[in-house]
Design an enzyme around this catalytic site. Structure first.
Site, PDB file in Angstrom:
ATOM      1  N   ASN A 131      56.785 102.996  34.033  1.00 40.38           N
ATOM      2  CA  ASN A 131      56.346 101.894  34.373  1.00 40.38           C
ATOM      3  C   ASN A 131      57.171 100.494  34.165  1.00 40.38           C
ATOM      4  OD1 ASN A 131      54.249 100.368  35.892  1.00 40.38           O
ATOM      5  ND2 ASN A 131      52.669 101.664  35.092  1.00 40.38           N
ATOM      6  N   HIS A 169      68.952  96.589  11.751  1.00 42.29           N
ATOM      7  CA  HIS A 169      70.077  96.264  11.356  1.00 42.29           C
ATOM      8  C   HIS A 169      69.693  96.169   9.421  1.00 42.29           C
ATOM      9  CE1 HIS A 169      71.350  94.147  14.762  1.00 42.29           C
ATOM     10  NE2 HIS A 169      69.843  93.923  14.907  1.00 42.29           N
ATOM     11  N   ALA A 197      50.781 102.607  27.043  1.00 43.21           N
ATOM     12  CA  ALA A 197      51.355 101.270  27.298  1.00 43.21           C
ATOM     13  C   ALA A 197      51.434 100.747  26.002  1.00 43.21           C
ATOM     14  CB  ALA A 197      50.120 100.479  28.076  1.00 43.21           C
ATOM     15  N   ALA A 221      48.120 104.234  23.457  1.00 47.68           N
ATOM     16  CA  ALA A 221      48.422 102.947  23.645  1.00 47.68           C
ATOM     17  C   ALA A 221      48.483 101.962  22.522  1.00 47.68           C
ATOM     18  CB  ALA A 221      47.541 102.475  24.841  1.00 47.68           C
ATOM     19  N   THR A 275      57.019 105.492  14.009  1.00 45.86           N
ATOM     20  CA  THR A 275      57.969 105.399  13.053  1.00 45.86           C
ATOM     21  C   THR A 275      58.590 106.917  12.431  1.00 45.86           C
ATOM     22  OG1 THR A 275      56.252 105.361  10.896  1.00 45.86           O
ATOM     23  CG2 THR A 275      57.029 103.257  12.044  1.00 45.86           C
ATOM     24  N   ARG A 314      44.846 114.722  16.400  1.00 45.19           N
ATOM     25  CA  ARG A 314      44.607 116.315  16.450  1.00 45.19           C
ATOM     26  C   ARG A 314      45.644 116.925  17.652  1.00 45.19           C
ATOM     27  NH1 ARG A 314      42.642 116.884  21.910  1.00 45.19           N
ATOM     28  NH2 ARG A 314      42.346 114.803  23.124  1.00 45.19           N
TER      29      ARG A 314
END
Length: 204
Positions: A86, A116, A143, A161, A166, A184
């Site tokens: 999207n 960086h 999203a 969303a 990480t 889950r």
């Protein structure tokens, strides 16, 4: 001009590198011009496919990207077949991004392969590093998700969303949160209900 192999080798190798190379700069500007051309196309314009094949590292069958797309390079991103993204997909693809077949990406998603050093003197010298992102087959990324360098998301996974990913997400799991955590596995309930208590019609 295509992106020189020497430039790709610098960006796609492990470790710190410096992005003040004149050849790198010239190649990136050409890629950004292609990206501009893609975003300026009208819906249904057959040029979209032609531009995508020049811009990105790989474009499978039936790939649809809703403009605008934002990318550092484009050449570092590989789309499998039947993928959809999207609007406002952001690809920080100095490192490589691999997106599997049948994967769906929601609006305002950022996939960033690059970071960086914390050391300020290195940042002043435009030092950076890039680690690949690998997204499996039939993944759904919701999203406003951000995926950070070096993350792998397994096949069939769902990322909720506004999550910040990480660490790796295993296959066949749902992960949400900041930072994202597996909440889950995808289970029998999901085969019967498409959302909350809404049952999937018989025959689907």
């Amino acid at each position: 001009m295509t992106v020189p192999q020497r430039v790709l080798d610098i960006m796609h190798s492990p470790g710190i590198y410096f992005c003040d190379d004149p050849e790198m700069d010239a190649a990136q500007k050409e890629q950004l011009n292609l990206l501009y051309d893609f975003n300026a196309t009208r819906p249904g314009d057959p040029k979209r496919r032609e531009i995508m094949e020049r811009l990105f590292g790989e474009v499978g069958e039936d790939v649809y990207l809703e403009p605008p797309v934002h990318a550092n390079w484009g050449i570092g991103t590989h789309f499998g077949s039947h993928t959809y993204a999207n609007f406002n997909l952001t690809l920080v693809d100095d490192g490589e991004i691999f997106i599997g077949d049948h994967t769906m990406i929601g609006p305002n998603v950022t996939l960033t392969t690059t970071g960086h050093p914390i050391r300020p003197d290195l940042r002043e010298r435009v030092a950076q590093f890039s680690e690949p992102i690998r997204i499996g087959r039939n993944v759904w990324i919701g999203a406003n998700v951000t995926v950070l360098p070096g993350v792998t998301i397994g096949d069939n996974a769902v990322v909720g969303a506004c999550s910040l990913v990480t660490r790796d997400v295993p296959a066949d799991c749902v992960a949400v949160g900041t930072p994202a955590r597996v909440v889950r596995e995808i289970d029998a309930h999901d085969r019967e209900y498409y959302w909350r208590d809404r049952r999937i019609p018989e025959g689907l």
